[in-house]
Scaffold this motif. Structure first.
Motif, PDB file in Angstrom:
ATOM      1  N   THR A  58      45.563  39.545  44.582  1.00 50.11           N
ATOM      2  CA  THR A  58      44.464  38.606  44.382  1.00 50.11           C
ATOM      3  C   THR A  58      44.377  38.161  42.921  1.00 50.11           C
ATOM      4  O   THR A  58      43.935  37.049  42.643  1.00 50.11           O
ATOM      5  CB  THR A  58      43.118  39.204  44.840  1.00 50.11           C
ATOM      6  OG1 THR A  58      42.895  40.458  44.184  1.00 50.11           O
ATOM      7  CG2 THR A  58      43.080  39.396  46.347  1.00 50.11           C
ATOM      8  N   ASP A  59      44.803  39.004  41.977  1.00 49.74           N
ATOM      9  CA  ASP A  59      44.879  38.575  40.572  1.00 49.74           C
ATOM     10  C   ASP A  59      45.804  37.368  40.452  1.00 49.74           C
ATOM     11  O   ASP A  59      45.473  36.373  39.791  1.00 49.74           O
ATOM     12  CB  ASP A  59      45.425  39.695  39.671  1.00 49.74           C
ATOM     13  CG  ASP A  59      44.422  40.789  39.355  1.00 49.74           C
ATOM     14  OD1 ASP A  59      43.208  40.585  39.536  1.00 49.74           O
ATOM     15  OD2 ASP A  59      44.873  41.868  38.910  1.00 49.74           O
TER      16      ASP A  59
ATOM     17  N   LEU B  50      44.365  34.106  42.204  1.00 46.41           N
ATOM     18  CA  LEU B  50      43.308  33.433  41.442  1.00 46.41           C
ATOM     19  C   LEU B  50      43.876  32.480  40.387  1.00 46.41           C
ATOM     20  O   LEU B  50      43.284  31.441  40.105  1.00 46.41           O
ATOM     21  CB  LEU B  50      42.393  34.456  40.758  1.00 46.41           C
ATOM     22  CG  LEU B  50      41.206  34.916  41.583  1.00 46.41           C
ATOM     23  CD1 LEU B  50      40.489  36.063  40.890  1.00 46.41           C
ATOM     24  CD2 LEU B  50      40.243  33.767  41.851  1.00 46.41           C
TER      25      LEU B  50
ATOM     26  N   ASN C 256      37.601  39.542  42.881  1.00 45.45           N
ATOM     27  CA  ASN C 256      38.584  38.497  43.167  1.00 45.45           C
ATOM     28  C   ASN C 256      38.328  37.844  44.519  1.00 45.45           C
ATOM     29  O   ASN C 256      38.358  36.611  44.635  1.00 45.45           O
ATOM     30  CB  ASN C 256      40.001  39.074  43.140  1.00 45.45           C
ATOM     31  CG  ASN C 256      40.470  39.459  41.756  1.00 45.45           C
ATOM     32  OD1 ASN C 256      39.849  39.145  40.750  1.00 45.45           O
ATOM     33  ND2 ASN C 256      41.591  40.158  41.705  1.00 45.45           N
TER      34      ASN C 256
END
Length: 166
Positions: free
Chosen positions: A67-68, A71, A114
């Motif tokens: 998810t980092d 994004l 996130n």
């Protein structure tokens, strides 16, 4: 006058974007994975409707993505495609550990943040936002296949995912 199957006055277009990991991408699946199966199904529906229903399915899955990572690329991809439906199939890489007993690639609190941010951004333009739950992993099979030690436990990650999407 143009002839053919198109009916521009009655055509309804739906953009469906799928953001996810290797499972969404369809890695190692001879038929392209579930996202490609969805695309083929909806394209057949488009043809059957004689283009009154027109579906575009964008598979934006990236193997190994967390998810980092998502994004960082989400906003421009969302803006470029203007999805009516946004699907998320993420989280398994966040919860993976590089070695047994190690820490997850993305700590649970940041994972929650996130997911919340992704959902907030998606809701700004999409008619519907869908979250697909985390995939169950057979750690022993993955370790044997890859020849590495792995640990995909992320205590409470499924529950946390559900809380973030509620």
């Amino acid at each position: 006058m143009r002839t053919g199957p198109f009916k521009p006055n009655t055509m309804t277009t739906k953009n469906i974007c799928i953001w996810g990991d290797s499972i969404a991408y369809g890695a190692w699946d001879e038929e392209g994975g579930w996202a490609d199966r969805l695309r083929r199904f909806l394209h057949a529906r488009t043809l059957a409707s004689r283009f009154e229903e027109y579906y575009w399915v964008y598979n934006l899955g990236v193997p190994g993505e967390t998810t980092d990572d998502l994004l960082k690329r989400f906003a421009p991809e969302h803006a470029a495609r203007e999805p009516h439906i946004a699907l998320f199939a993420v989280g398994i890489n966040d919860s993976s550990h590089r070695e047994k007993g190690g820490t997850p690639r993305v700590p649970i609190e940041r994972f929650r943040e996130n997911i919340s941010e992704l959902l907030n951004q998606a809701k700004k333009g999409a008619e519907a936002v869908v979250c697909i739950g985390l995939t169950t992993i057979d750690e022993d099979a993955v370790a044997a296949e890859a020849g590495i030690a792995c640990d995909f436990r992320h205590e409470g990650s499924l529950a946390s995912f559900g809380e973030a999407t509620a």
